[in-house]
Design a protein around this motif. Structure first.
Motif: not given
Ligand SMILES: Nc1ncnc2c1ncn2[C@@H]1O[C@H](COP(=O)(O)OP(=O)(O)OP(=O)(O)O)[C@@H](O)[C@H]1O
Ligand SMILES: [Mg+2]
Lengths: 231, 418
Positions: A80-90
């Motif tokens: 799910f993280r790979l295909n459906k979510f993107g994450f930008v950290f501080q």
């Protein structure tokens, strides 16, 4: 398209336990650009990490398109993280051993069916204005540039939802504007759903809606607080 | 591409980048540790195998040749030797044969200086072997190991050849009271044989075959002389043993049946049947070598484990980021396994090169002299394969355990450390 029900998170046990989320209920629609705001310690990062499947809620459910993703096994969560979510950290979150271009296409190696992802990664780096930095390593570019690379990486798999936790906190004003402009362009031009934590009141002008957190719960702005939130 | 291959490709990609961009000193250190562990695993066992091969060869060259014929059970002698020898020589694969007529004798040196009959100084009892020198030089190599004087001739009658442990002196390994205390070529000794016959001989030569167990404790006279000591009419055609030297590269296995096929009635044995005790001793060293090797392997595993563990811990945050991005677990763990295997592979290749292109040539140029002769490394292929395999497994474990440990942790903890 994403909603939570009665989301709780407690860190630690016994007398040292911190109740960081206390029954968060929220709903965000496809295509929305939402800011999550609130005092320091109100649970913003905790909420975002749990929504983004980086951490597990102590209690409660998260539904994405009707699927309860909080209850998935770790292998499916990773998918799910790979295909459906993107994450930008501080803070900087690039893989230091990979070039700018490799960092961007890294998540696509596993999920795409051909080698077009390299071309797509180039295009994204053009969008974030880093065409001339493709072969540099993260240590060789500025913090603002790193953050733009991280944004390009977060959307390379065309995620349903992009999460960003204070993406501009470590940047100067000019870099911050570049990053936030980028977010609103992604949202406007590509219909990207974005959930962004920020503590800059000014940032409100970029977003469609603000969700206020207070003491680990959504503050409905003037609505009476429920009794268990008073203590 | 199937998902499996994509993950494999990703693991390779991450491993490759990690090695290329990683700290080169760490890399060099890891590979050096692997290489020396490998050399260590091979070296001890190669020395032991080399010593074993040297001792075996010495036994063949000085004591037994390849095949030993001895009398039938309940008989003391092989009869009709002069008929038998040509038959043996004609067999396919037989290079040379030589008959021995064995006895023991009480040997004395400076017996005239003895103070009393009870004074046993400068004397002792040793095996004396009667040989046909012309045949013997084709079968054993005693004649190549003379340290003084000359080898026997077929017609010598009053000449004796002494092993260095019989003669004594500075070259012998046994203490003075167990040998003649320093006899030299040209000196006279007195032999008293089993049947009471006492004769004086001139020491014609002294040999040192460095076979301290047996050969250097022997004395040789000619077989003719030995026959005359007993009873020339009866003994001229007798032998206690016949040694058979096989042609180069011919195993004993095919020749022993051929010897039996000539109608020879006695016992026929390969040299190795006489080597039992020696092999038991060396086998003990083999076990010790294996224990040292196992300890070496454990130490190597722990060192690798520590280095790779530190390497993984240094990249903990990186691993957390990869997981946050959604990189499959197999690809991340796989990349560390590939790295560990590459380290081990490089170490094994380097270790192999060290043994073959450094240790071997250096030992060839500057031989280490052991009491039994020059140190001779015998690298066994099987040992090499097993050691390489053991190192690969050890490095796999050293790569797998820390990677899996980090993968088990909470992602937020690996990234933010709380
Ligand atoms: N790993 C943790 N262990 C224990 N307590 C934690 C942990 N992470 C967060 N907390 C606590 O949970 C509460 C919410 O933390 P969180 O980081 O979500 O706040 P935040 O709203 O993001 O604050 P900031 O604006 O300062 O980033 C805080 O009281 C914090 O101390
Ligand atoms: Mg925070």
């Amino acid at each position: 398209m994403i909603h939570t029900s009665n989301l709780h998170k407690t860190y630690g046990h016994g007398s040292g336990a911190v109740h960081a989320l206390k029954g968060v209920e929220l709903q965000i629609e496809t295509g929305e650009f939402v800011a999550v705001m609130g005092r320091s310690g109100s649970g913003k990062s905790t909420l975002l990490r749990i929504l983004g499947l980086l951490d597990e809620p102590t209690q409660g459910d998260i539904y994405v398109d009707g699927i309860n993703i909080a209850r998935l096994p770790e292998r499916k969560k990773a998918k799910f993280r790979l295909n459906k979510f993107g994450f930008v950290f501080q803070e900087h979150s690039l893989v230091s051993e990979l070039t700018v271009l490799e960092n961007v296409y890294l998540p696509a190696i596993c999920s795409s069916h051909n080698n077009e992802y390299i071309e797509y990664a180039r295009e994204l780096l053009e969008v974030v204005g880093l065409t001339d930095r493709l072969q540099h390593y993260p240590g060789e570019i500025s913090g603002g540039e790193q953050q733009r690379v991280a944004i390009a990486r977060s959307i390379v798999n065309k995620p349903k939802i992009l999460f960003a936790d204070e993406p501009t906190a470590s940047l100067d004003e000019e870099s911050s504007h570049i990053v936030l402009d980028l977010f609103s362009r992604l949202n406007r031009d590509m219909g990207q759903t974005i959930i962004m934590v920020t503590h800059e009141p000014e940032d409100r002008k970029y977003v469609d809606r603000v969700i206020y957190l207070r003491n680990g719960a959504v503050d409905l702005g003037g609505a009476p607080l429920s009794p268990d939130l008073l203590n | 591409m199937t998902p499996f291959f994509k993950r494999y490709k990703l693991a390779l990609f991450l491993a490759f980048k990690s090695i290329i961009k990683g700290n080169h000193w760490t890399l060099a250190l890891i590979i050096a540790v692997m290489a020396f562990s490998f050399v260590n695993l091979i070296f001890t066992s190669s020395i032991i195998s080399g010593v074993m091969a040297t001792l075996d060869q010495q036994m063949i060259d000085t004591m037994f040749a390849n095949i030993v014929l001895s009398p039938e059970e309940n008989e003391y002698y092989i009869e009709k030797v002069d008929e038998l020898l040509p038959k043996l020589e004609q067999l396919d694969g037989v290079a040379a044969v030589s008959a021995h007529l064995n006895s023991t004798a009480f040997i004395e040196y400076r017996w005239k200086e003895k103070l009393s009959q009870a004074d046993r100084g400068k004397s002792g009892t040793w095996s004396v072997i009667g040989i046909d020198p012309n045949n013997e030089i084709n079968v054993t190599s005693i004649h190549e190991h003379l340290v003084e004087g000359q080898y026997l001739d077929n017609n010598d009658r009053d000449q004796v050849l002494l092993g260095v442990e019989v003669a004594g002196g500075s070259r012998s390994q046994t203490p003075d009271f167990l040998n003649l205390g320093g006899v030299h070529a040209g000196d006279k000794v007195r032999l008293t044989f089993e049947n009471g016959i006492m004769r004086e001989y001139t020491v014609k030569g002294i040999f040192c075959a460095r076979e301290m167990q047996r050969a250097d404790h022997l004395a040789f006279i000619t077989r003719k002389e030995m026959a005359s000591v007993f009873n020339r009419q009866v003994f001229y055609d007798r032998a206690t043993q016949i040694l058979v030297r096989t042609a180069d590269g011919r195993g004993e296995g095919s020749i022993i049946p051929a010897i039996k096929g000539t109608g020879f009635k006695g016992e026929v044995r390969g040299w190795d049947e006489y080597a039992g005790a020696q092999h038991a001793v060396i086998g003990t060293f083999g076990v010790i070598g294996s224990v040292i090797g196992a300890v070496g392997l454990i130490v190597a595993t722990i060192v690798m484990f520590i280095i790779i563990y530190i390497n993984v811990l240094n990249k903990k945050r990186q691993i957390g980021i990869l997981r946050a991005v959604g990189i499959p677990r197999d690809a991340i763990v796989g990349s560390y396994l590939i790295q560990a295997l590459s380290f081990a592979g490089a170490g094994i290749v380097l270790g192999f090169c060290l043994i073959n292109f450094v240790v071997h040539p250096v030992l060839a140029a500057f031989p280490i002299d052991l009491p039994i002769g020059p140190l001779n490394l015998k690298v066994e292929m099987g040992r090499m394969v097993i050691s390489a395999f053991a190192l690969l497994i050890a490095s796999l474990m050293a790569g797998l355990v820390p990677a899996v440990t980090v993968m088990r942790e909470n992602i937020t903890r690996t990234i933010w450390g709380v």
